[in-house]
Design an enzyme around this catalytic site. Structure first.
Site, PDB file in Angstrom:
ATOM      1  N   ALA A 150       0.859  -1.189   0.000  1.00 10.37           N
ATOM      2  CA  ALA A 150       0.000   0.000   0.000  1.00 10.37           C
ATOM      3  C   ALA A 150       0.889   1.230   0.000  1.00 10.37           C
ATOM      4  CB  ALA A 150      -0.912   0.018   1.223  1.00 10.37           C
TER       5      ALA A 150
ATOM      6  N   ILE B 290       0.744   3.854   1.824  1.00  7.92           N
ATOM      7  CA  ILE B 290       1.106   4.401   3.149  1.00  7.92           C
ATOM      8  C   ILE B 290       2.064   3.506   3.924  1.00  7.92           C
ATOM      9  CG2 ILE B 290      -1.034   5.704   3.376  1.00  7.92           C
ATOM     10  CD1 ILE B 290      -1.802   3.476   5.531  1.00  7.92           C
ATOM     11  N   TYR B 291       2.342   2.306   3.453  1.00  7.81           N
ATOM     12  CA  TYR B 291       3.281   1.443   4.164  1.00  7.81           C
ATOM     13  C   TYR B 291       4.676   2.059   4.089  1.00  7.81           C
ATOM     14  CZ  TYR B 291      -0.308  -2.265   4.077  1.00  7.81           C
ATOM     15  OH  TYR B 291      -1.455  -3.008   4.226  1.00  7.81           O
ATOM     16  N   SER B 292       5.148   2.546   5.208  1.00  8.52           N
ATOM     17  CA  SER B 292       6.452   3.222   5.280  1.00  8.52           C
ATOM     18  C   SER B 292       6.550   4.367   4.278  1.00  8.52           C
ATOM     19  CB  SER B 292       7.599   2.225   5.087  1.00  8.52           C
ATOM     20  OG  SER B 292       7.689   1.346   6.178  1.00  8.52           O
ATOM     21  N   THR B 293       5.444   5.082   4.112  1.00 12.07           N
ATOM     22  CA  THR B 293       5.368   6.259   3.242  1.00 12.07           C
ATOM     23  C   THR B 293       5.938   5.979   1.854  1.00 12.07           C
ATOM     24  OG1 THR B 293       5.850   7.497   5.277  1.00 12.07           O
ATOM     25  CG2 THR B 293       5.611   8.766   3.257  1.00 12.07           C
TER      26      THR B 293
END
Length: 341
Positions: free
Chosen positions: A59, A61-64
């Protein structure tokens, strides 16, 4: 590796997918999950492909964005061997339009994900959450445009309520837009709310479940036991309050039942929890995560065998809870409201 249709689509996915949320480790939340770098990610992808696990879920947003970037590097040169599943909707940065399912944000988020992943198409794109501030028609027309442009192959959602899904499907049918075929949902032996409404909806409307956190937010790893302290390495120390909440006594009751089945089968706690899920209605694929090679190989041992009907019944009984209204009431009218099978 068994492959199943994703909902009512013609698309087949492996029953186990790999979750890349452990890639990157940026920020306190995701660093508690893992901090896999590119070299280790390549090794994990190698193991997955050798075992037939060809779908990888991530995704924005996973670790930006770092999870997508690392996954892109790890699969470089073998895009034709993998299926990519990613998501967007949650706030990515502090810009006014960097959130939600508006045409503006979705187009930007999809193009950015394609760049980070190093590909020109995404096999399964899912809305990470429902955006009540954007008209459903705007969201679905945008996604349909992306499908027609060849950037997205199949569509799904995650964390939607039943009415969110049905409204969206009705709009898609009304205007001839591409339909959602996947529901990435929280479901586990200690989190069976999915069965109350979303599972019957999935059966009725042809949505395949893509199960996230199948080990109950890290509680069914086999390391948590009654009257024992939480293991020092557990991510629950930092993330326990951020995910699904579970009453301790209920958790221990389910683990006790799993331990009984473990003695009968010779399988581990996570293997039993995963195998139970693979025998549930609507489940197309279960997303497994791993900080390292050892955890990955452990989770891969969940396939190639099946729990017996008696063992499933034992686990069902231990994990059963009284559902919220109106679902408990509907169970009294089982003659016309049968449970999903």
């Amino acid at each position: 590796m068994e492959f199943r249709r994703l909902g009512a689509s013609g698309f087949k996915v492996p029953v186990l997918s790999f979750g890349a949320a452990t890639f990157g480790g940026k920020g306190e939340f995701f660093s508690a999950w893992g901090n896999t770098d590119v070299a280790e990610a390549r090794r994990l992808v190698d193991i997955c492909l050798d075992a037939g696990v060809s779908m990888f879920d991530t995704a924005d947003i996973y670790s930006t964005g770092a999870s997508e970037s690392i996954l892109g590097e790890a699969i470089k040169g073998r895009r034709d061997q993998v299926l990519i599943s990613t998501k967007a909707t949650f706030r990515f940065d502090d810009k006014p339009n960097s959130v939600g399912s508006s045409r503006y944000h979705l187009i930007h988020a999809i193009d950015a994900a394609l760049k980070r992943l190093g590909t020109d198409y995404i096999d399964l794109f899912q809305l990470h959450g429902f955006d009540a501030m954007t008209p459903v028609e705007e969201t679905l027309s945008t996604l349909d445009d992306m499908v027609r442009a060849g950037k997205l192959r199949y569509l799904g959602v995650s964390n939607f309520s039943g009415w969110h899904l049905m409204k969206s499907l009705a709009v898609a049918d009304r205007y001839g837009y591409s339909r959602y075929v996947a529901n990435q949902t929280y479901y586990s032996l200690i989190g069976r709310d999915y069965e109350w409404e979303l599972m019957p909806l999935g059966l009725d409307q042809g949505l395949g479940a893509v199960v996230w956190s199948p080990l109950g937010w890290g509680r069914l790893t086999g390391k948590i036991r009654r009257s024992q302290p939480l293991p020092a390495t557990s991510r629950l120390h930092k993330t326990g309050d951020m995910g699904p909440q579970v009453d301790n006594e209920y958790l221990y009751r389910v683990i006790d039942a799993i331990d009984e089945v473990a003695k009968e089968t010779g399988k581990s706690v996570p293997q039993i929890a995963l195998n139970w899920l693979l025998q549930r209605p609507t489940v197309s694929t279960v997303v497994i995560g791993a900080r390292n090679e050892e955890q990955l190989r452990q989770n891969l041992g969940a396939i190639g065998w099946n729990l017996s009907a008696e063992q499933i019944a034992k686990l069902d009984a231990a994990s059963e809870v009284t559902p919220a209204y109106p679902y408990w009431h509907q169970r009294g009218f089982g003659e016309r409201n049968p449970r999903p099978v």
